[in-house]
Design a protein around this motif. Structure first.
Motif, PDB file in Angstrom:
ATOM      1  N   THR A 112       1.063  -1.131  -0.108  1.00 24.39           N
ATOM      2  CA  THR A 112      -0.169   0.056  -0.049  1.00 24.39           C
ATOM      3  C   THR A 112       0.961   1.162  -0.035  1.00 24.39           C
ATOM      4  N   PRO A 113       0.359   2.551  -0.557  1.00 25.27           N
ATOM      5  CA  PRO A 113       1.061   3.610  -0.542  1.00 25.27           C
ATOM      6  C   PRO A 113       1.808   3.957   0.826  1.00 25.27           C
ATOM      7  N   GLY A 114       1.036   3.887   1.838  1.00 25.30           N
ATOM      8  CA  GLY A 114       1.633   4.279   3.128  1.00 25.30           C
ATOM      9  C   GLY A 114       2.303   3.170   3.910  1.00 25.30           C
ATOM     10  N   LYS A 115       2.181   2.130   3.492  1.00 20.53           N
ATOM     11  CA  LYS A 115       2.725   0.932   4.570  1.00 20.53           C
ATOM     12  C   LYS A 115       4.174   0.258   3.766  1.00 20.53           C
ATOM     13  N   GLY A 116       4.068   0.442   2.387  1.00 24.99           N
ATOM     14  CA  GLY A 116       5.195  -0.524   1.917  1.00 24.99           C
ATOM     15  C   GLY A 116       4.892  -1.826   1.405  1.00 24.99           C
ATOM     16  N   ARG A 117       6.024  -2.659   1.441  1.00 28.23           N
ATOM     17  CA  ARG A 117       5.960  -3.944   1.270  1.00 28.23           C
ATOM     18  C   ARG A 117       5.724  -4.785   2.183  1.00 28.23           C
ATOM     19  N   GLU A 118       4.781  -5.702   2.210  1.00 29.15           N
ATOM     20  CA  GLU A 118       4.393  -6.299   3.395  1.00 29.15           C
ATOM     21  C   GLU A 118       4.306  -8.197   3.145  1.00 29.15           C
TER      22      GLU A 118
END
Length: 125
Positions: free
Chosen positions: A39-45
């Motif tokens: 997501t744009p706010g959380k980065g890659r997960e």
């Protein structure tokens, strides 16, 4: 290995979706395959992974008990069944594959050599 992800879409909170990752180019059964989301706010997960040999699986705590990863080597396809979806599951989901990953490296995106295009999952509240 070429990876093609599909199955994303719009679903209400509490609903379900099944993502598919179809592989081509090389025998797929030896590869550890995983799903990551971004997501744009959380980065890659990291979301979930399934080993190339056997059926050992790993899950992020945030999805454990709700998501199930599985593979069909005859079809060269890996699935991610997502149940009890929450708005915070909204993301672009990526299918990835790699060889010879040790357990501690499975959640690390950099350890995977092959990435498919993303598929967007949107969960409305």
């Amino acid at each position: 290995v070429q990876l093609q992800a599909s199955g994303g879409g719009l679903v209400q909170a509490g609903g379900s979706l099944r993502l598919s990752c179809a592989a081509s180019g090389r025998p797929f059964s030896r590869y550890t395959t995983a799903w990551f989301r971004q997501t744009p706010g959380k980065g890659r997960e990291f979301v979930a992974a399934i080993r190339g040999t056997g059926t050992t699986t790993n899950y992020a705590n945030s999805v454990k008990g709700r998501f199930t990863i599985s593979r069909d080597d005859a079809e060269n396809t890996v699935y991610l069944q997502m149940n009890s979806l929450k708005p915070e599951d909204t993301a672009v989901y990526y299918c990835v594959a790699g060889l010879n990953l040790i357990l501690s490296s499975i959640p690390s995106a950099s350890r995977y050599d092959y990435w498919g295009q993303g598929t967007l999952v949107t969960v409305s509240s």
